[in-house]
Scaffold this motif. Structure first.
Motif, PDB file in Angstrom:
ATOM      1  N   GLY A  78      34.479  14.712  49.842  1.00 11.57           N
ATOM      2  CA  GLY A  78      33.417  14.749  48.851  1.00 11.57           C
ATOM      3  C   GLY A  78      33.544  15.848  47.825  1.00 11.57           C
ATOM      4  O   GLY A  78      32.648  16.024  46.982  1.00 11.57           O
ATOM      5  N   ILE A  79      34.657  16.617  47.859  1.00  9.06           N
ATOM      6  CA  ILE A  79      34.833  17.731  46.923  1.00  9.06           C
ATOM      7  C   ILE A  79      36.224  17.680  46.307  1.00  9.06           C
ATOM      8  O   ILE A  79      37.214  17.481  47.005  1.00  9.06           O
ATOM      9  N   SER A  80      36.282  17.880  45.004  1.00  9.21           N
ATOM     10  CA  SER A  80      37.562  18.069  44.336  1.00  9.21           C
ATOM     11  C   SER A  80      37.952  19.536  44.462  1.00  9.21           C
ATOM     12  O   SER A  80      37.151  20.423  44.159  1.00  9.21           O
ATOM     13  N   SER A  81      39.173  19.806  44.947  1.00 11.13           N
ATOM     14  CA  SER A  81      39.591  21.203  45.107  1.00 11.13           C
ATOM     15  C   SER A  81      41.053  21.371  44.707  1.00 11.13           C
ATOM     16  O   SER A  81      41.834  20.428  44.733  1.00 11.13           O
ATOM     17  N   LYS A  82      41.399  22.587  44.324  1.00 14.18           N
ATOM     18  CA  LYS A  82      42.783  22.950  44.015  1.00 14.18           C
ATOM     19  C   LYS A  82      42.960  24.433  44.295  1.00 14.18           C
ATOM     20  O   LYS A  82      41.984  25.157  44.503  1.00 14.18           O
ATOM     21  N   GLY A  83      44.225  24.898  44.304  1.00 14.18           N
ATOM     22  CA  GLY A  83      44.487  26.301  44.601  1.00 14.18           C
ATOM     23  C   GLY A  83      45.464  26.918  43.620  1.00 14.18           C
ATOM     24  O   GLY A  83      46.371  26.238  43.119  1.00 14.18           O
ATOM     25  N   PHE A  84      45.297  28.220  43.336  1.00 10.96           N
ATOM     26  CA  PHE A  84      46.168  28.928  42.404  1.00 10.96           C
ATOM     27  C   PHE A  84      46.527  30.309  42.959  1.00 10.96           C
ATOM     28  O   PHE A  84      45.745  30.923  43.700  1.00 10.96           O
ATOM     29  N   VAL A  85      47.706  30.783  42.579  1.00 10.55           N
ATOM     30  CA  VAL A  85      48.056  32.191  42.695  1.00 10.55           C
ATOM     31  C   VAL A  85      48.126  32.729  41.276  1.00 10.55           C
ATOM     32  O   VAL A  85      48.768  32.117  40.402  1.00 10.55           O
ATOM     33  N   ILE A  86      47.464  33.863  41.021  1.00  7.08           N
ATOM     34  CA  ILE A  86      47.423  34.410  39.672  1.00  7.08           C
ATOM     35  C   ILE A  86      47.921  35.851  39.668  1.00  7.08           C
ATOM     36  O   ILE A  86      47.873  36.534  40.697  1.00  7.08           O
ATOM     37  N   PRO A  87      48.429  36.335  38.535  1.00  6.73           N
ATOM     38  CA  PRO A  87      48.911  37.722  38.484  1.00  6.73           C
ATOM     39  C   PRO A  87      47.779  38.725  38.647  1.00  6.73           C
ATOM     40  O   PRO A  87      46.711  38.568  38.054  1.00  6.73           O
ATOM     41  N   GLN A  88      48.008  39.746  39.456  1.00  6.32           N
ATOM     42  CA  GLN A  88      46.973  40.744  39.729  1.00  6.32           C
ATOM     43  C   GLN A  88      46.782  41.706  38.562  1.00  6.32           C
ATOM     44  O   GLN A  88      45.677  42.127  38.256  1.00  6.32           O
ATOM     45  N   ARG A  89      47.877  42.098  37.915  1.00  6.56           N
ATOM     46  CA  ARG A  89      47.860  43.027  36.797  1.00  6.56           C
ATOM     47  C   ARG A  89      47.140  44.330  37.175  1.00  6.56           C
ATOM     48  O   ARG A  89      47.448  44.936  38.190  1.00  6.56           O
ATOM     49  N   ASN A  90      46.159  44.768  36.369  1.00  6.88           N
ATOM     50  CA  ASN A  90      45.565  46.089  36.584  1.00  6.88           C
ATOM     51  C   ASN A  90      44.628  46.158  37.784  1.00  6.88           C
ATOM     52  O   ASN A  90      44.565  47.169  38.471  1.00  6.88           O
ATOM     53  N   SER A  91      43.898  45.085  38.030  1.00  6.40           N
ATOM     54  CA  SER A  91      42.950  45.115  39.141  1.00  6.40           C
ATOM     55  C   SER A  91      42.583  43.702  39.545  1.00  6.40           C
ATOM     56  O   SER A  91      42.686  42.757  38.754  1.00  6.40           O
ATOM     57  N   VAL A  92      42.132  43.562  40.785  1.00  3.93           N
ATOM     58  CA  VAL A  92      41.689  42.257  41.279  1.00  3.93           C
ATOM     59  C   VAL A  92      40.470  41.754  40.500  1.00  3.93           C
ATOM     60  O   VAL A  92      40.442  40.585  40.075  1.00  3.93           O
ATOM     61  N   PRO A  93      39.424  42.579  40.280  1.00  2.00           N
ATOM     62  CA  PRO A  93      38.273  42.075  39.514  1.00  2.00           C
ATOM     63  C   PRO A  93      38.650  41.586  38.121  1.00  2.00           C
ATOM     64  O   PRO A  93      38.180  40.545  37.676  1.00  2.00           O
ATOM     65  N   GLN A  94      39.524  42.340  37.427  1.00  2.52           N
ATOM     66  CA  GLN A  94      39.928  41.919  36.087  1.00  2.52           C
ATOM     67  C   GLN A  94      40.687  40.599  36.122  1.00  2.52           C
ATOM     68  O   GLN A  94      40.473  39.722  35.274  1.00  2.52           O
ATOM     69  N   ALA A  95      41.575  40.457  37.094  1.00  2.00           N
ATOM     70  CA  ALA A  95      42.363  39.234  37.201  1.00  2.00           C
ATOM     71  C   ALA A  95      41.475  38.026  37.479  1.00  2.00           C
ATOM     72  O   ALA A  95      41.612  36.965  36.846  1.00  2.00           O
ATOM     73  N   LEU A  96      40.560  38.172  38.425  1.00  2.00           N
ATOM     74  CA  LEU A  96      39.675  37.062  38.774  1.00  2.00           C
ATOM     75  C   LEU A  96      38.702  36.747  37.642  1.00  2.00           C
ATOM     76  O   LEU A  96      38.388  35.580  37.381  1.00  2.00           O
ATOM     77  N   SER A  97      38.215  37.800  36.976  1.00  2.00           N
ATOM     78  CA  SER A  97      37.297  37.590  35.859  1.00  2.00           C
ATOM     79  C   SER A  97      37.981  36.835  34.733  1.00  2.00           C
ATOM     80  O   SER A  97      37.425  35.874  34.171  1.00  2.00           O
ATOM     81  N   LYS A  98      39.189  37.231  34.396  1.00  2.00           N
ATOM     82  CA  LYS A  98      39.944  36.568  33.329  1.00  2.00           C
ATOM     83  C   LYS A  98      40.201  35.106  33.678  1.00  2.00           C
ATOM     84  O   LYS A  98      40.019  34.204  32.848  1.00  2.00           O
ATOM     85  N   PHE A  99      40.622  34.855  34.914  1.00  2.00           N
ATOM     86  CA  PHE A  99      40.908  33.490  35.335  1.00  2.00           C
ATOM     87  C   PHE A  99      39.632  32.644  35.327  1.00  2.00           C
ATOM     88  O   PHE A  99      39.645  31.476  34.923  1.00  2.00           O
ATOM     89  N   SER A 100      38.521  33.231  35.767  1.00  4.52           N
ATOM     90  CA  SER A 100      37.248  32.505  35.787  1.00  4.52           C
ATOM     91  C   SER A 100      36.828  32.087  34.389  1.00  4.52           C
ATOM     92  O   SER A 100      36.343  30.965  34.174  1.00  4.52           O
ATOM     93  N   LEU A 101      37.017  32.985  33.418  1.00  3.11           N
ATOM     94  CA  LEU A 101      36.679  32.650  32.035  1.00  3.11           C
ATOM     95  C   LEU A 101      37.596  31.562  31.489  1.00  3.11           C
ATOM     96  O   LEU A 101      37.148  30.646  30.798  1.00  3.11           O
ATOM     97  N   GLU A 102      38.893  31.662  31.819  1.00  9.02           N
ATOM     98  CA  GLU A 102      39.846  30.647  31.357  1.00  9.02           C
ATOM     99  C   GLU A 102      39.524  29.272  31.934  1.00  9.02           C
ATOM    100  O   GLU A 102      39.715  28.252  31.268  1.00  9.02           O
ATOM    101  N   GLN A 103      39.041  29.264  33.175  1.00  6.55           N
ATOM    102  CA  GLN A 103      38.717  27.999  33.835  1.00  6.55           C
ATOM    103  C   GLN A 103      37.298  27.518  33.527  1.00  6.55           C
ATOM    104  O   GLN A 103      36.898  26.448  33.984  1.00  6.55           O
TER     105      GLN A 103
END
Length: 268
Positions: free
Chosen positions: A200-225
């Motif tokens: 009942g759920i569409s799901s996918k998985g990614f590995v993304i570059p960490q760069r300067n920090s985990v919060p920055q990386a996740l925040s950037k990816f969240s905005l892109e998505q």
């Protein structure tokens, strides 16, 4: 669902209350309690107790605020409570004792300083809330939740470990994206092993570059998505702890522009 939303009547905290109400409306209804803590030390030399003055002001503010919140979500039961207590010590115990499913809070309060009012309460609850904590950035406007990003470590194998998030995604019919950060990749890479088969759920998985920090990386990816909620799991000595090794990394959480859900380990 039963949500507790602390409010100090700042723009950010009021917006968080409205976000919570509209989210419950999307869920099909529920209960929302707005909580204001008057944290004032009365002076015996004063003719008027300041506690009483601030309580009366809060009552007037709620009289104006409650109709607005109720108008946003007609199917949601909205109530308000005023307590003369320190919010940092009161809210965690109160939320746990009365079995709230979620705390929804703003990232900043009446001052721009992170160590005062709602800002400090949010930082405190990130470490100590017994129930999931959803923080709403100052600039965020509510939109129906359709995409949820879950930050995970590299061992994404058990659906049961994320059951509460899966239940939420299923309830609102949202896509669920599992994300791990790594210093070994330069661009986001879709990884099939992170894509769990969830009915009942569409799901996918990614590995993304960490760069300067985990919060920055996740925040950037969240905005892109164009994600509606970013989820992080609180594990005391595992992946999540890296976010809190210094004040700088914790400060980074306040710069995340996507609503951030902190999921305690025992809530998974």
């Amino acid at each position: 669902m039963k949500i507790l939303s602390p409010v100090d009547f700042s723009t950010t905290s009021v917006k968080a209350c409205g976000w919570a109400a509209r989210f419950l409306e999307q869920m099909g209804g529920g209960t929302l309690e707005l909580l204001h803590c008057v944290n004032v030390v009365s002076r015996s030399a004063m003719f008027i107790k300041m506690d009483d003055v601030f309580k009366e002001q809060a009552e007037a503010d709620f009289k104006e605020l409650l109709p607005k919140i109720r108008a946003l979500a007609p199917s949601v039961e909205v109530s308000a409570k005023i307590i003369i207590r320190d919010p940092k010590t009161f809210i965690p115990d109160y939320a746990g004792h009365y079995s709230f499913d979620l705390i929804v809070n703003g990232t900043k309060g009446l001052t721009a300083l992170k160590d005062m009012t709602v800002g400090s309460v949010t930082a405190y609850l990130m470490d100590r809330s017994p129930v999931p904590l959803l923080t709403i950035p100052e600039e965020t406007e509510f939109s129906p939740v359709e995409k949820i990003i879950l930050g995970v470590d590299s061992n994404v194998t058990e659906v049961a470990a994320f059951q509460s998030i899966i239940d939420l995604a299923r309830k609102v019919k949202a896509e669920l994206i599992f994300v791990n950060t790594s210093e070994e990749v330069s661009t986001p890479e879709e990884i099939e092993s992170f894509t769990l088969a969830i009915e009942g759920i569409s799901s996918k998985g990614f590995v993304i570059p960490q760069r300067n920090s985990v919060p920055q990386a996740l925040s950037k990816f969240s905005l892109e998505q164009d994600a509606d909620i970013l989820v992080m799991i609180h594990r005391k000595r595992q992946w999540y702890q890296r976010l809190f090794q210094t004040s700088i990394t914790k400060e980074g959480l306040f710069e995340i522009k996507t609503p951030l859900l902190i999921l305690p380990m025992d809530a998974t």
